[in-house]
Design an enzyme around this catalytic site. Structure first.
Site, PDB file in Angstrom:
ATOM      1  N   ARG A 126       0.853  -1.187   0.000  1.00  0.00           N
ATOM      2  CA  ARG A 126       0.000   0.000   0.000  1.00  0.00           C
ATOM      3  C   ARG A 126       0.891   1.240   0.000  1.00  0.00           C
ATOM      4  O   ARG A 126       1.821   1.353   0.807  1.00  0.00           O
ATOM      5  CB  ARG A 126      -0.907   0.024   1.245  1.00  0.00           C
ATOM      6  CG  ARG A 126      -1.900  -1.129   1.310  1.00  0.00           C
ATOM      7  CD  ARG A 126      -3.030  -0.938   0.296  1.00  0.00           C
ATOM      8  NE  ARG A 126      -4.066  -1.950   0.440  1.00  0.00           N
ATOM      9  CZ  ARG A 126      -4.087  -3.086  -0.240  1.00  0.00           C
ATOM     10  NH1 ARG A 126      -3.111  -3.367  -1.090  1.00  0.00           N
ATOM     11  NH2 ARG A 126      -5.076  -3.946  -0.076  1.00  0.00           N
ATOM     12  N   ASP A 163       5.962   0.036  -6.221  1.00  0.00           N
ATOM     13  CA  ASP A 163       4.884  -0.243  -7.168  1.00  0.00           C
ATOM     14  C   ASP A 163       3.623   0.532  -6.823  1.00  0.00           C
ATOM     15  O   ASP A 163       2.705   0.623  -7.636  1.00  0.00           O
ATOM     16  CB  ASP A 163       4.576  -1.744  -7.172  1.00  0.00           C
ATOM     17  CG  ASP A 163       3.539  -2.138  -8.212  1.00  0.00           C
ATOM     18  OD1 ASP A 163       3.694  -1.733  -9.378  1.00  0.00           O
ATOM     19  OD2 ASP A 163       2.578  -2.850  -7.860  1.00  0.00           O
ATOM     20  N   GLU A 199      -2.178   7.990  -6.849  1.00  0.00           N
ATOM     21  CA  GLU A 199      -1.969   7.234  -8.079  1.00  0.00           C
ATOM     22  C   GLU A 199      -2.869   7.748  -9.190  1.00  0.00           C
ATOM     23  O   GLU A 199      -4.084   7.839  -9.006  1.00  0.00           O
ATOM     24  CB  GLU A 199      -2.213   5.742  -7.826  1.00  0.00           C
ATOM     25  CG  GLU A 199      -1.202   5.138  -6.861  1.00  0.00           C
ATOM     26  CD  GLU A 199      -1.333   3.623  -6.715  1.00  0.00           C
ATOM     27  OE1 GLU A 199      -2.285   3.056  -7.291  1.00  0.00           O
ATOM     28  OE2 GLU A 199      -0.483   3.022  -6.046  1.00  0.00           O
ATOM     29  N   HIS A 236       1.812   0.325 -10.338  1.00  0.00           N
ATOM     30  CA  HIS A 236       0.875  -0.563  -9.652  1.00  0.00           C
ATOM     31  C   HIS A 236       0.596  -1.820 -10.483  1.00  0.00           C
ATOM     32  O   HIS A 236      -0.547  -2.132 -10.832  1.00  0.00           O
ATOM     33  CB  HIS A 236      -0.426   0.167  -9.348  1.00  0.00           C
ATOM     34  CG  HIS A 236      -1.163  -0.422  -8.182  1.00  0.00           C
ATOM     35  ND1 HIS A 236      -1.948   0.331  -7.337  1.00  0.00           N
ATOM     36  CD2 HIS A 236      -1.233  -1.701  -7.697  1.00  0.00           C
ATOM     37  CE1 HIS A 236      -2.459  -0.454  -6.396  1.00  0.00           C
ATOM     38  NE2 HIS A 236      -2.046  -1.691  -6.601  1.00  0.00           N
ATOM     39  N   LEU A 237       1.666  -2.568 -10.727  1.00  0.00           N
ATOM     40  CA  LEU A 237       1.576  -3.774 -11.557  1.00  0.00           C
ATOM     41  C   LEU A 237       1.511  -5.063 -10.746  1.00  0.00           C
ATOM     42  O   LEU A 237       1.562  -6.148 -11.314  1.00  0.00           O
ATOM     43  CB  LEU A 237       2.795  -3.839 -12.502  1.00  0.00           C
ATOM     44  CG  LEU A 237       2.947  -2.699 -13.497  1.00  0.00           C
ATOM     45  CD1 LEU A 237       4.212  -2.900 -14.324  1.00  0.00           C
ATOM     46  CD2 LEU A 237       1.731  -2.581 -14.403  1.00  0.00           C
TER      47      LEU A 237
END
Length: 625
Positions: free
Chosen positions: A313, A337, A342, A361-362
């Site tokens: 997170r 990530d 975002e 964010h993969l």
């Protein structure tokens, strides 16, 4: 147990404890995370008096795994028999769509504006979203009572208003397991790419450069990886890191030692993990006190040159503090990530930092994971539309109003006792066994404790997990976490019009942050009652106390002498901390006593330090309720 110094009073956690005497149990700086507030309303749990589970004996220990909880007992299958309409508002894998179409009419409408979603929702029985669609109170109001279930295709449910869903009688389910492997694999990818400067070297070569000496990396073999949060993803990350030859330690205040040991991982305290690791990988849930848990104070405790990975997170990290730590060399590299915002700003100093490797964010972005999530959420939504119980439910069906009215104050008491229990546990072992003792004047088959047990489970698990606990999933989640909960019902001479005289919680085989909470039998023990409709703490360890469980709580063990109440009260008053309740319990006059102080505010570090400096105070702990 060794006593801790005054300096250890203030770790990165929001819970502080202080020990002066050598006979106190050791103080762990494990961050115990506070409760994710979701109030209990008349639509939050299902319980019918006609379906109570009979208790065969007054004095009988009942394992949670022995209880027969049937969907017919808990859920009113009020959903229509004709084909339901399911709105899929964000892209979902074809396997999930196929399953949904076999059950109902599927409307795939992507990229809806908030206004368009509200216009459509009144004709839908179910809604499936990912993280991009906000399912707020306006959506539930626009549904006009027709919407029966919201499915979140993924783990986090930050974009769904759970309170509103509960108020409108809408079940919310998620898909928490399908992307576990994908997230762990991405964590390993970032770990190795960071260690060998893959992204930076790639950019350099594409700029026409050949800089072999500039991008010398570090080996992973023999290095120590600290996994912060040992749930599904964290444990899978640990397995893979072990395969790379790394030494793996972990911090999770809940995970049993034997579960970690089976993977070859040692459980340690929060401070030990971050101060000894070469690499630190974050897999904690985002709750009010894990927000910015990795901040200036935390980074200052790290081994100089540590490397940080976050596929969990974004809000776990104070991004400004991380930039300072990177600039100073305290943190040599980071691989991220996820981010607080975002997508992050294009000119983000963190994203642009030369020692940071980033991906958008993969973590769950593999074909296999996407299909798995699609199937998992489709099965949960179809099951909910059929009126079945869902193991992934994050709120609950309706409760009979008359039952909730009677149990309401005991529900609050049960949850707060659970929260106290988990905050008092220290060390790295984790909680494995809980015993709950109910004393009641009612006949055994006239007292159903499922709701109370669910709330105790909620109080114990939710503060240190991203699980959302209710009557539907409490036993399932406890088993999944390896938590053994047993219950004992004791018949006492008490008015039968009150369902419960007292509730006692006993935690065995653990250390305590507050030595006086340990009972004569070696268990962390606490007991509470409802007085005048308000939950009270009435016993801690072998000391009797009487303090209202409102606001926050300070427990002090002290030498029993005149003026102690005034001294501690003055310290709190001088620092603008209001005392709402105070109680002193002792064993022998002028020996030792426990002072329980209810406070409205959270005292500052300096205020707590002043309490610890009072000569007669042997140990104390601050507990957030």
């Amino acid at each position: 147990m060794a006593s801790s110094s005054a300096k250890s009073l203030f770790s990165s956690t929001h819970f502080a404890s202080f020990h002066r005497s050598s006979d106190s149990n050791s103080n762990s700086n494990s961050p115990v995370l506070p409760f994710l507030h979701s109030s209990i309303s008349t639509s939050s749990v299902s319980l019918r008096s006609s379906n109570l589970i009979p208790v065969r004996s007054v004095l009988k220990t009942v394992e949670s795994s022995e209880l027969d909880v049937r969907s017919s007992d808990l859920v009113d299958p009020t959903f229509p028999n004709d084909r339901s309409t399911i709105l899929v508002a964000e892209k979902l894998g074809e396997a999930g769509l196929k399953l949904l179409r076999s059950f109902g009419n599927v409307d795939c409408a992507y990229d809806l504006s908030p206004e368009e979603l509200c216009a459509k929702i009144s004709s839908c029985d179910a809604l499936i979203v990912r993280s991009g669609t906000k399912v707020n109170r306006q959506v539930f109001e626009a549904a006009k009572g027709r919407l029966k279930v919201v499915g979140r295709a993924g783990v986090g449910i930050d974009n769904v208003d759970l309170q509103a869903a509960t108020e409108f009688g809408c079940l919310v389910v998620n898909a928490p397991t399908a992307n576990t492997i994908a997230a762990a694999e991405h964590g390993i990818a970032l770990l190795t790419a960071m260690a060998r400067n893959v992204a930076q070297a790639d950019a350099s070569m594409k700029a026409g450069k050949w800089e072999r000496s500039k991008y010398v990396g570090v080996s992973l073999v023999g290095k120590t990886l600290a996994v912060m949060g040992f749930g599904k993803v964290g444990s899978e990350m640990a397995r893979r890191a072990k395969g790379l030859g790394m030494q793996v330690i972990a911090h999770d205040p809940y995970t049993p030692v034997d579960r970690a040991r089976a993977i070859g991982v040692e459980l340690v305290s929060f401070n030990q993990a971050i101060s000894t690791a070469d690499f630190i990988s974050l897999h904690m849930p985002l709750t009010p006190t894990t927000t910015k848990l990795f901040n200036d104070d935390t980074f200052s405790l790290m081994k100089k040159g540590a490397r940080l990975i976050n596929v969990g997170r974004g809000g776990l990290i104070d991004e400004d503090a991380l930039i300072k730590a990177l600039d100073s060399g305290v943190v040599s590299q980071a691989a991220l990530d996820v981010f607080v915002e975002e997508p992050p700003a294009k000119d983000s100093k963190l994203v642009q930092h030369k020692n940071v490797t980033v991906t958008p964010h993969l973590g769950a972005s593999t074909k296999e994971a996407q299909e798995g999530v699609a199937i998992e959420i489709a099965e949960a939504v179809v099951g909910a539309l059929k009126g079945e119980l869902s193991a992934t439910a994050v709120n609950a069906p309706m409760v009979a109003p008359e039952v909730l009215t009677e149990l309401a104050p005991y529900v609050i008491l049960a949850e707060k006792l659970g929260r106290l229990a988990v905050q008092l546990v220290g060390g790295g072992k984790g909680i494995k066994s809980i015993k709950v003792v109910y004393r009641s004047g009612r006949a055994p088959d006239d007292l159903d404790t499922r709701l109370l047990r669910a709330m105790i489970t909620k109080g114990i698990i939710e503060p240190i997990s991203d699980s959302h606990i209710n009557l539907v999933n409490a036993d399932f989640t406890a088993k999944q976490k390896g938590l053994r909960i047993s219950e004992e019902r004791v018949l006492v001479d008490a008015p039968p019009e009150f369902p419960v005289e007292s509730i006692q919680i006993l935690v065995s085989n653990v250390e305590s942050k507050f030595g006086s909470a340990v009972s004569e039998t070696g268990e962390v023990a606490m007991e509470g009652k409802v007085k005048y409709g308000v939950p009270h703490l009435t016993r801690v360890g072998w000391f009797d106390v009487d303090v209202s469980l409102e606001g926050n709580l300070i427990l002090c063990r002290q030498v029993d002498q005149p003026g102690m109440i005034g001294r501690v009260g003055n310290i709190l008053g001088e620092n603008n901390v209001n005392v709402n309740f105070m109680s002193v319990g002792r064993t022998v006059r002028k020996k030792r006593a426990i002072m329980a102080i209810g406070v409205d505010e959270v005292p500052t570090k300096d205020t707590l330090a002043k309490i610890g400096q009072v000569a007669a105070v042997e140990e104390f702990v601050f507990l957030n309720l």
